[in-house]
Design an enzyme around this catalytic site. Sequence first.
Site, short mmCIF file in Angstrom:
data_model
loop_
_atom_site.label_atom_id
_atom_site.label_comp_id
_atom_site.label_asym_id
_atom_site.label_seq_id
_atom_site.Cartn_x
_atom_site.Cartn_y
_atom_site.Cartn_z
N GLU A 1 10.66 0.90 11.13
CA GLU A 1 11.24 1.12 9.81
C GLU A 1 11.88 2.51 9.76
O GLU A 1 11.17 3.50 9.51
CB GLU A 1 10.16 1.04 8.73
CG GLU A 1 9.46 -0.30 8.66
CD GLU A 1 8.92 -0.55 7.25
OE1 GLU A 1 9.36 -1.51 6.64
OE2 GLU A 1 8.10 0.25 6.78
N ASN A 36 5.86 -6.29 1.61
CA ASN A 36 5.08 -5.12 1.20
C ASN A 36 5.42 -4.83 -0.26
O ASN A 36 6.49 -4.31 -0.56
CB ASN A 36 5.45 -3.93 2.10
CG ASN A 36 4.82 -2.63 1.64
OD1 ASN A 36 3.91 -2.64 0.80
ND2 ASN A 36 5.31 -1.52 2.16
N GLY A 82 14.35 1.34 1.11
CA GLY A 82 14.66 1.43 -0.32
C GLY A 82 16.02 2.02 -0.63
O GLY A 82 16.30 2.34 -1.79
N GLU A 93 5.77 6.04 3.93
CA GLU A 93 5.45 6.67 2.64
C GLU A 93 4.08 7.33 2.70
O GLU A 93 3.84 8.34 2.04
CB GLU A 93 5.52 5.61 1.52
CG GLU A 93 6.97 5.27 1.21
CD GLU A 93 7.19 3.89 0.64
OE1 GLU A 93 6.21 3.25 0.21
OE2 GLU A 93 8.35 3.44 0.64
C1 PEP Z 1 9.13 -0.92 3.23
O1 PEP Z 1 8.78 -0.09 2.43
O2 PEP Z 1 8.34 -1.30 4.11
C2 PEP Z 1 10.48 -1.45 3.13
C3 PEP Z 1 11.01 -2.00 4.18
O3 PEP Z 1 11.11 -1.32 1.91
P1 PEP Z 1 12.57 -1.89 1.50
O4 PEP Z 1 12.69 -3.28 2.05
O5 PEP Z 1 12.56 -1.87 0.00
O6 PEP Z 1 13.57 -0.97 2.10
#
Ligand code: PEP
Length: 251
Positions: A168, A11, A174, A100
Amino acid sequence: MPPRRVLIAGNWKMNGLRSALGEIEAIAAGYDDALKARADLLVCPPATLLIPAGERLAGSGVLLGGQNCHPSPGGAHTGGISAEMLQDAGACAVIVGHSERRTNLSESDAVVMAKVKAAWCRGLLPLVCVGETAEERDAGAAVEVVTRQVRQSVPDGCTAANMVIAYEPVWAIGTGRTPTPEDVAQIHGTIRRILKERFGAEADGMRILYGGSVKPDNAAVLLAVPDVDGALVGGASLKASDFLAIARATP
Ligand code: PEP
């Protein structure tokens, strides 16, 4: 039911100009036979890069996806992008319900479900994101929150071929923080159980990805957790070498 094939999805979020297309080319070049035998790869660049990214990926076997679609098929939705537009640009999948968007744009479970249905209408594979906030986890509500999101965001009619769930935890996105393998196993097991209640044996073939700070150095541990069928990767997917290293960590 055949064994679940691992899916590693990238992503890119609101990152990437045309100057970054070299990374897409490098992902395509790195998807060699050894990797093809282990995992599906999906890249979700920003909408502005879908068509040139698709050109770079052509013939490589790496899949192309969007990061969002509008629930409506078209019309007066300034700034929106429809599932048909994604399909027309060469996408075969779309991320829906990313935290998000749930947080910043107040997307409800009902809206996420409507987006899944819109994606299905154009033959796109939806990756439905669910996950608890830090406050919800600290309050001991992670299982309850994810259960609600899966029940209310995922429509009837799911099959192993038309649904991917991505767990997630919001606090892991992040941040460089990840849940313990035991915590990941608990939530993935819960999601599998909910899917089985609703979709029976078909749920055994549905892929449940883990997302949140997946990096080359923690991918092997996370991908080895029971009921983890791949990863949704944010930051580390922007660099082809890191993204490919995560895919190569597939057990
Ligand atoms: C995401 O936003 O789907 C994600 C997993 O971000 P990151 O790997 O940067 O934590």
